[in-house]
Structures are given as C-alpha cells and as structure tokens.
Design a protein around this motif. Structure first.
Motif, PDB file in Angstrom:
ATOM      1  N   ASP A  73       0.812  -1.215   0.000  1.00  0.00           N
ATOM      2  CA  ASP A  73       0.000   0.000   0.000  1.00  0.00           C
ATOM      3  C   ASP A  73       0.844   1.263   0.000  1.00  0.00           C
ATOM      4  OD1 ASP A  73      -2.346  -1.450  -0.017  1.00  0.00           O
ATOM      5  OD2 ASP A  73      -2.549  -1.448   2.169  1.00  0.00           O
ATOM      6  N   ASP A  74       2.125   1.128   0.375  1.00  0.00           N
ATOM      7  CA  ASP A  74       3.011   2.292   0.440  1.00  0.00           C
ATOM      8  C   ASP A  74       3.860   2.456  -0.817  1.00  0.00           C
ATOM      9  OD1 ASP A  74       2.114   2.902   2.993  1.00  0.00           O
ATOM     10  OD2 ASP A  74       3.611   1.621   3.951  1.00  0.00           O
ATOM     11  N   ILE A  75       3.694   1.559  -1.782  1.00  0.00           N
ATOM     12  CA  ILE A  75       4.450   1.667  -3.033  1.00  0.00           C
ATOM     13  C   ILE A  75       3.709   2.617  -3.969  1.00  0.00           C
ATOM     14  CG2 ILE A  75       5.263   0.438  -5.084  1.00  0.00           C
ATOM     15  CD1 ILE A  75       5.745  -1.981  -3.325  1.00  0.00           C
ATOM     16  N   ALA A  76       4.372   3.698  -4.335  1.00  0.00           N
ATOM     17  CA  ALA A  76       3.754   4.717  -5.187  1.00  0.00           C
ATOM     18  C   ALA A  76       3.877   4.296  -6.651  1.00  0.00           C
ATOM     19  CB  ALA A  76       4.419   6.063  -4.959  1.00  0.00           C
ATOM     20  N   LEU A  77       2.779   3.853  -7.230  1.00  0.00           N
ATOM     21  CA  LEU A  77       2.784   3.452  -8.637  1.00  0.00           C
ATOM     22  C   LEU A  77       2.619   4.641  -9.592  1.00  0.00           C
ATOM     23  CD1 LEU A  77       0.689   0.164  -8.506  1.00  0.00           C
ATOM     24  CD2 LEU A  77       3.172   0.400  -8.634  1.00  0.00           C
ATOM     25  N   PRO A  78       1.837   5.665  -9.252  1.00  0.00           N
ATOM     26  CA  PRO A  78       1.725   6.806 -10.176  1.00  0.00           C
ATOM     27  C   PRO A  78       3.071   7.478 -10.395  1.00  0.00           C
ATOM     28  CG  PRO A  78      -0.053   6.845  -8.561  1.00  0.00           C
ATOM     29  CD  PRO A  78       0.913   5.789  -8.109  1.00  0.00           C
ATOM     30  N   LEU A  79       3.236   8.055 -11.583  1.00  0.00           N
ATOM     31  CA  LEU A  79       4.483   8.693 -11.980  1.00  0.00           C
ATOM     32  C   LEU A  79       4.355  10.212 -11.880  1.00  0.00           C
ATOM     33  CD1 LEU A  79       5.223   6.595 -15.206  1.00  0.00           C
ATOM     34  CD2 LEU A  79       5.896   6.092 -12.844  1.00  0.00           C
ATOM     35  N   THR A  80       5.482  10.847 -11.645  1.00  0.00           N
ATOM     36  CA  THR A  80       5.549  12.306 -11.619  1.00  0.00           C
ATOM     37  C   THR A  80       6.342  12.782 -12.826  1.00  0.00           C
ATOM     38  OG1 THR A  80       5.518  12.270  -9.197  1.00  0.00           O
ATOM     39  CG2 THR A  80       6.229  14.310 -10.255  1.00  0.00           C
ATOM     40  N   GLN A  81       5.751  13.657 -13.635  1.00  0.00           N
ATOM     41  CA  GLN A  81       6.390  14.164 -14.852  1.00  0.00           C
ATOM     42  C   GLN A  81       6.865  13.016 -15.755  1.00  0.00           C
ATOM     43  OE1 GLN A  81       6.403  17.075 -16.056  1.00  0.00           O
ATOM     44  NE2 GLN A  81       5.730  18.300 -14.324  1.00  0.00           N
ATOM     45  N   ALA A  82       5.979  12.055 -15.983  1.00  0.00           N
ATOM     46  CA  ALA A  82       6.307  10.969 -16.907  1.00  0.00           C
ATOM     47  C   ALA A  82       6.561  11.529 -18.296  1.00  0.00           C
ATOM     48  CB  ALA A  82       5.162   9.958 -16.950  1.00  0.00           C
TER      49      ALA A  82
END
Length: 430
Positions: A238-247
């Motif tokens: 649950d703590d793994i950030a899958l969304p990307l920032t500035q992909a």
C-alpha cells in the motif's frame, strides 16, 4: 492627455518595447554579462478594451486575409500587455500537430482538464467529435486517436483504421499475489506515440508508461524489478507509489529506440524489443523531458531543478558500452521541443523558444510568453507551431524576416496567432 488613436498607441508601444528588448539582449551578448536594467513593459492596460473590440471585429464572418494582415500590423501581437486578462482567460494547450497539408490539430486544455480536440485551417476551427487525445508516429504516417473506449490507429489523418487497442487494466507488470488494484478509469494520456509499424502505441500517463499492442499492454514504467526490490526491502504494497511524476518518453525517428523517465529515477533507453540498452543519470534532480535529434543519433535529456534545469546530450553510438555524454544547456527547464537538421528547438517555462545546436551552441531565442506547453515542426523544418499556457497557438515561419514587434534574436516571423481563451465563445485569430 494622449490624443492618439488606441491602435496607434498599442502599435507604437509594442514595437518600441520589442526593439528596446532586442537591443538590450544584443548588447548583453556582445559585451558579456549585462548589468543594465532590462526595459520595462509598456503600461498600456487602458488599451485592452479597445484591443478586444478590434479583435472581435476582425473575427466576424466575411473578413478576408488582407484585412487580417492589416489588423496584425495595426495591433501587433504581444504577451505582456495581456497579463491582466490571463488569470480569467488563459489556459494550457496540451498538444499541437502540424499536418503536412498545413492544417493544425490541437488539444485545448491540459491532459487532465476537460478539454477538446480541434482541427484548425483557414476556414476556422472544427471540434473533433469522439477524439479526446491524439498522437502521430515519428515518420508522420500513423495517427493514434483516443477516447474512453480505447485507442484507434489510422493510416494518415482521416485515413483507414489499421489497429484498435485497449486501455491497460492497471495490473500489467505488477508482481502477482499482492493487493494491487486495477484502474477504475482508463489512464489519461499525456502523450500517445504510435510506432512506425502502425500496430503499437506508446502511452505516456501519470498512471504509468505502457506499450499498447493488439495482444494487450506492457508496463514499461514503473518497472516490475523496482517494485520487487521495494517489496523485498519490506515495503508494504500500500506504500508503493505506482503513479508517476512528470512521466515523459520519446521515440527515435526510425522507431527503434524508446527513451522514458520520470522524476524519481534515471532515464531508461530501450530497443524496439523493449530490451534495456542503457540507464542514464540525469543532469539534475528530476528527469523532466527527452528529445531525439533529427537524425536519431543523439538524445537531449532535460532535468529540472527548482525553476531551472539542465540538458545532457547523449550520443547513441556505443550507448551500451561507452556512452558519450556532454552538457548541452544549463539553466533551462524544457516543457516542449522539436528537432530539425542540426538544431534543437525547445520551449521553456519563461515563454521562450530557444534554438541551439547539437553541440550546445546557442543559435537564437524567440519570445511567445507564458510557459510553452506544446510544439511541432513541419517535415521540411521551415514551419514551427508552438502553444503556451496563455492559450496561444503561434504559427512561425522559420528563417524568415523578423517583424519589428517580435521579441527575439533570430530571423523568424510569426504569421498567425490563435487565442483559445476561457469565457470566449470561439477562438480568435490574431
């Protein structure tokens, strides 16, 4: 009291300011660092009502091209005088494409906005019903057209459909047996890049970077190996950030190389079979943008740092064994870019278009205003289209005589500008 007509006041003020800025820049380039104060923008806010009335009048039905040209000469385009209006009217334009027949495609509104795709030609602006996002392959043949139902690939703009691709469900490339959730909605594309085979599309989105094929989607970023490493370290799923920032991602001109990245890692270079070729450490803290040169044998990799940024040049020869990396530019955060023979043309956060060589040598700059949001260039490298967060789309004839009202150091001439402003019933041609 100034007794001049508002049009004369505008024309003289805009032209005088552009000439003063251009002299200031020229002196700074010739004499080194210039400590003199830059010219102040003209105080012509009181002319905005007259400008708007004139602009709406010249956009009435029945106005011919000669009348439009006279209007541009009388009310030359400018950015800074419009600043009071931008908070209520300005909006980002996510993408522009210049078709080979001279028509333009644009997505009005940024990717996550409730925007609209339009086609622009000399007859006006036409909404493209059923198309929410679009993209074109690097060889300019295949187009990707997307909506909530999926992605269609056509052979040419308006041509026959050659592929129909489904959106990712969200569990692709994730380790099985962990409580990861599928997507509730399809990913929102920030870029759609068809490959030159017309059967595959590279999808860049905040939700991940995927390769779409008729057989399904393959997740390219975030990488499964990185997720497994986090799980092995004891990170709760649950703590793994899958969304990307500035992909961000780009295809080489021949479609045989894929470069991708986001702000929390290095740039990745893959071959056409999705095998890794190299991993390149960025020039700054946050990888931000990538662009191939015209020949496809060099990469520009930009990373942002605060309001600035830096760009590396990476030679693709011997990439896997001995990559040649050099600093191309320092201090510029790139938001959009194109390449032509021997030159990169990029748009930055300060509203400038900047041309520079593959060796990093500065060629020219051209001011549009507001952060540049999208760009494209014609196949012959002679026509540029650029869009901004002010809601402008600018069509520029490269290597042409610069008009007196244009702020810039290169001989390039804007030939048309469209204003896609919130609160206006239609786009206005300037």
């Amino acid at each position: 009291m100034d007794t001049q007509h508002p049009q004369q006041q505008w024309q003289q003020a805009v032209t005088a300011y552009a000439e003063a800025v251009n002299r200031h820049v020229a002196q700074g380039c010739a004499q080194g660092h210039d400590t003199a104060q830059a010219p102040c923008p003209p105080a012509i806010d009181h002319l905005l009502d007259a400008w708007q009335l004139a602009l709406h009048a010249i956009n009435r039905p029945g106005i011919d091209e000669h009348q439009r040209q006279l209007f541009r000469e009388a009310w030359p385009p400018a950015h800074d005088p419009l600043l009071p209006l931008l908070p209520s009217h300005g909006q980002g334009i996510a993408q522009v494409l210049l078709l080979d027949d001279g028509r333009l495609l644009a997505r009005i509104g940024m990717p996550h906005d409730n925007g609209q795709v339009v086609q622009i030609d000399r007859n006006g602006v036409t909404p493209m019903i059923g198309v929410e996002h679009f993209g074109r392959c690097p060889r300019r043949r295949y187009f990707a057209l997307a909506n909530a139902q999926g992605v269609r690939v056509t052979d040419g703009w308006g041509g026959p459909q050659v592929a129909r691709l489904s959106w990712p469900h969200g569990l692709e490339g994730l380790p099985p047996g962990y409580p990861f959730d599928p997507f509730d909605l399809p990913p929102t594309p920030t870029r759609l890049l068809p490959l030159p085979d017309g059967r595959r599309v590279l999808l860049v989105s905040r939700e991940g970077i995927f390769l779409l094929t008729p057989q399904g989607a393959t997740r390219l970023l975030r990488r499964e190996a990185d997720i497994l490493a986090q799980l092995a370290d004891g990170t709760d799923p649950d703590d793994i950030a899958l969304p990307l920032t500035q992909a961000h991602a780009a295809l080489s001109p021949d479609g045989r190389r894929i470069v991708l990245g986001e702000q929390r890692g290095n740039h990745q270079v893959l071959d056409e079979h999705l095998e890794p070729l190299a991993e390149i450490v960025p020039a700054g803290e946050h990888p931000h943008f990538v662009l191939f040169n015209h020949r496809g044998d060099q990469l520009l990799l930009n990373a942002c740092q605060g309001d600035g940024g830096a760009s590396l040049g990476v030679t693709l020869a011997n990439l896997a064994t001995d990559p040649q990396v050099s600093m191309l530019q320092d201090g510029v955060q790139i938001h959009a870019g194109v390449a032509r023979q021997g030159e990169y043309i990029v748009g930055d956060a300060q509203g400038y278009l900047r041309g520079f060589g593959e060796d990093g040598r500065a060629h020219w700059q051209h001011y549009l205003g507001s952060a540049i949001s999208a760009m494209d260039i014609s196949a012959d490298g002679r026509t540029l289209v650029a869009a901004s967060h002010a809601g402008f789309i600018s069509l520029i004839a490269l290597d042409s005589k610069r008009p007196a009202w244009q702020i810039g150091t290169g001989e390039h001439a804007e030939v048309r500008r469209w204003l896609f402003w919130k609160g206006w019933k239609k786009a206005m041609v300037w």
